[in-house]
Design an enzyme around this catalytic site. Structure first.
Site, short mmCIF file in Angstrom:
data_model
loop_
_atom_site.label_atom_id
_atom_site.label_comp_id
_atom_site.label_asym_id
_atom_site.label_seq_id
_atom_site.Cartn_x
_atom_site.Cartn_y
_atom_site.Cartn_z
N GLU A 62 59.27 73.49 24.77
CA GLU A 62 58.06 73.87 24.01
C GLU A 62 57.25 74.85 24.71
O GLU A 62 56.36 75.68 24.06
CB GLU A 62 57.30 72.66 23.99
CG GLU A 62 56.77 72.03 25.46
CD GLU A 62 56.14 70.88 25.26
OE1 GLU A 62 54.96 70.57 24.54
OE2 GLU A 62 56.76 69.83 26.07
N CYS A 115 86.41 79.97 28.62
CA CYS A 115 85.27 79.35 28.14
C CYS A 115 85.44 77.57 28.22
O CYS A 115 84.76 77.17 28.62
CB CYS A 115 84.75 79.68 26.88
SG CYS A 115 85.06 81.20 26.23
N CYS A 149 89.96 82.44 26.04
CA CYS A 149 88.78 81.03 25.96
C CYS A 149 89.39 79.86 25.90
O CYS A 149 88.76 79.00 26.55
CB CYS A 149 87.95 81.92 24.71
SG CYS A 149 86.51 80.79 24.52
N GLU A 202 79.73 80.60 38.09
CA GLU A 202 80.05 79.31 37.66
C GLU A 202 81.18 78.43 38.50
O GLU A 202 81.13 77.09 38.89
CB GLU A 202 80.75 79.68 36.16
CG GLU A 202 79.69 79.94 35.02
CD GLU A 202 80.40 80.43 33.96
OE1 GLU A 202 79.62 80.68 32.98
OE2 GLU A 202 81.39 80.68 33.81
N HIS A 214 57.14 67.79 22.06
CA HIS A 214 56.98 67.32 23.32
C HIS A 214 57.52 65.81 23.73
O HIS A 214 57.74 65.08 22.87
CB HIS A 214 55.41 67.14 23.48
CG HIS A 214 54.77 66.65 24.80
ND1 HIS A 214 54.94 67.78 25.97
CD2 HIS A 214 54.26 65.66 25.21
CE1 HIS A 214 54.31 67.11 27.08
NE2 HIS A 214 53.99 65.99 26.64
N LYS A 219 86.77 75.93 31.27
CA LYS A 219 85.62 76.18 32.28
C LYS A 219 84.40 75.34 32.07
O LYS A 219 83.87 74.50 32.90
CB LYS A 219 85.10 77.59 32.14
CG LYS A 219 84.15 78.26 33.14
CD LYS A 219 82.56 77.98 32.56
CE LYS A 219 82.31 78.62 31.20
NZ LYS A 219 82.07 79.98 31.11
#
Ligand code: FAD
Length: 457
Positions: free
Chosen positions: A439, A47, A42, A181, A434, A50
């Site tokens: 939302e 991760c 990772c 990815e 908002h 990346k």
């Protein structure tokens, strides 16, 4: 019998480091053996680098829409700068991992380890043996490379982080999140990018609307997708690699990347000598407490093939330490794990897909699709999608699926009410914020459609 250690951990990646730190924190005498760099996949080649590359690649989308907001951008990209700065950050994180282990009192041993029995491991370089009451195998996994002629001409995610220069074009083979990815990373950095996959769409097992949306989003960014095709072989052609496809077409690419799955690191580490049983996929078979077929040997993370995700490996490692050294047996709940694909567009998901949920009983499906506000002053046509799946008549939330900006951040938050068994009414009680995309998840009115008796109505 006296052992030198209470716990010896093999592999200082996500799962091993957490187990070692927590166990040492409870006063156990712990050694952690690492053959490569501290931090594991990772931190060093997964991760973290990346996501840094993903950030780098996303500037191109921003430059693309900047004109609509009045900006004129003359952008240049320099690959060596990105690689250098990424390496600096990884070195900082690695040092933090080392400090964390040492601070907790765990002994770090830099060597390759092999099990020699239920309570012993051999250090390959040092040539000595360690004994421990418990052993934890956290050796992770490695990229699978298809056995085809010229396979050595391709590269995997391991090498992608250190390419000397960006190829002018790249072909990525694979259909999972790493393929998606890296396709957006390369395309975003200006590489002419193609993905070839044997299936009919990327991200098998994800909700179909996410798969369709990703397909469209990748194509919008100029990425070519070749489906139901594989690679027969690779051949050097000048500076390029000539790819022989299964449909008899040959084409040259500047680079070929294999993103064809990952295999557990179970070979050559003495599992047979110790009597540890593997499952049908070659991963270490464990019970819900991560105990292997040998009662003194535990295994966590990718080597167990349960879920190839860092937070899951970390949780498994932590719970082993709780179980063994805090008299607190804990089993990880693998039933509801959110996951993200940091492609462009971003994809994230938790819970049942629509297809899965429809087989479990009557469900309501709430879907909204719209242009992300950020794009409205541009000519970009990307659409965002949020989907909420509930038990029939607005009951318990069974799945949330999002594609578009911020999808992963939203799903991480949706994981909290879902873990509490929230219903649609619980979501609706939250006041909308908002203007946000999130939302939409708390303002759905009537279902977009329902399934009754397994049929869409
Ligand atoms: C390109 C890429 C991107 C990823 N992106 C994400 C992401 O965005 N989110 C996410 O959650 N997960 C992601 N992952 C998956 C994640 O990296 C893994 O799930 C996680 O690292 C697994 O942790 P682990 O502890 O099981 O093993 P690892 O982190 O792989 O650590 C295993 C360690 O064991 C060492 N080792 C192996 N054999 C021996 C031996 N015999 N002796 C001593 N040491 C040994 C290895 O050198 C390694 O350091 C990604 C993976 C890749 C490859």
């Amino acid at each position: 019998m006296d052992f030198q250690y209470d716990l010896v951990v093999i592999g200082a990646g996500s799962g091993g480091v957490r187990a070692a730190r927590v166990a040492a924190g409870y006063g156990a005498k712990v050694a952690i053996i690492e053959a490569d760099r501290i931090g594991g996949t990772c931190v060093i080649r997964g991760c973290v680098p990346k996501k840094l590359f993903v950030y780098a690649s996303r500037f191109s989308d921003m430059f693309d829409i900047a004109g609509g907001f009045g900006w004129t951008v003359d952008a240049q990209f320099d690959w060596p700068t990105l690689v250098r700065n990424k390496d600096k950050e990884i070195a900082r994180l690695e040092a933090a991992y080392v400090a964390g282990l040492e601070g907790a009192g765990a002994e770090i041993i830099r060597d390759r380890a092999e099990l020699t029995g239920p309570n012993s491991v051999r250090l390959v370089k040092a040539g000595r043996e360690l004994t421990a009451k418990y052993l934890l195998v956290a050796t992770g996994g490695h990229p699978n490379v298809p056995a085809i002629p010229g396979m050595e001409l391709g590269f995997t995610s391991n090498e992608a982080f250190h390419l000397e220069k960006l190829p002018h074009s790249v072909l990525i083979q694979g259909g999972g999140y790493i393929a998606a990815e890296f396709a957006t990373i390369f395309a975003g950095l200006g590489v002419n990018t193609t993905v070839v996959y044997r299936g009919n769409r990327l991200l098998r097992g994800f909700d179909e609307d996410l798969r369709v949306g990703l397909d469209a989003g990748l194509r919008n960014r100029g990425i070519k997708l070749i489906y139901e095709t594989t690679i027969r072989g690779l051949e050097r052609q000048g500076n390029d690699v000539l790819v022989h496809f299964s449909d008899e077409i040959d084409a040259p690419y500047g680079g070929v990347m294999f993103a064809t799955g990952r295999m557990p690191n179970t070979k050559g580490i003495g599992l047979e000598a110790a009597g540890v049983a593997l499952d049908a996929n070659g991963a270490i078979a464990v019970d819900k407490f991560s105990k292997s077929s040998v009662p003194s040997i535990y295994a966590v993370g990718d080597v167990t093939g349960r879920s190839q995700l860092t937070p899951v490996a970390i949780r498994e490692g932590w719970y082993v330490a709780e179980t063994l050294f805090n008299n607190n047996p804990l089993a990880v709940d693998h039933s509801q794990i959110g996951t993200a694909v940091f492609a462009e567009p971003e994809v994230s998901t938790i819970g049942l897909t629509e297809a899965e949920a429809a087989t479990h009983g009557d469900i309501d499906v709430f879907v909204t699709r719209f242009r992300p506000m950020m794009n409205t002053l541009s000519t970009r046509t990307d659409r965002m999608m949020l989907k909420l799946i509930t038990a029939g008549d607005g009951g318990k939330v069974l799945g949330v699926h999002i594609i578009g900006p911020g999808a992963a951040e939203m799903i991480q938050m949706a994981a909290i009410p879902m873990g509490m068994g929230a219903s649609k009414a619980d979501f609706d009680r939250a006041m909308a914020m908002h203007p946000t995309a999130a939302e939409e998840l708390v303002t759905f009115k009537a279902p977009s459609y329902r399934y009754r008796g397994g049929a869409k109505v």
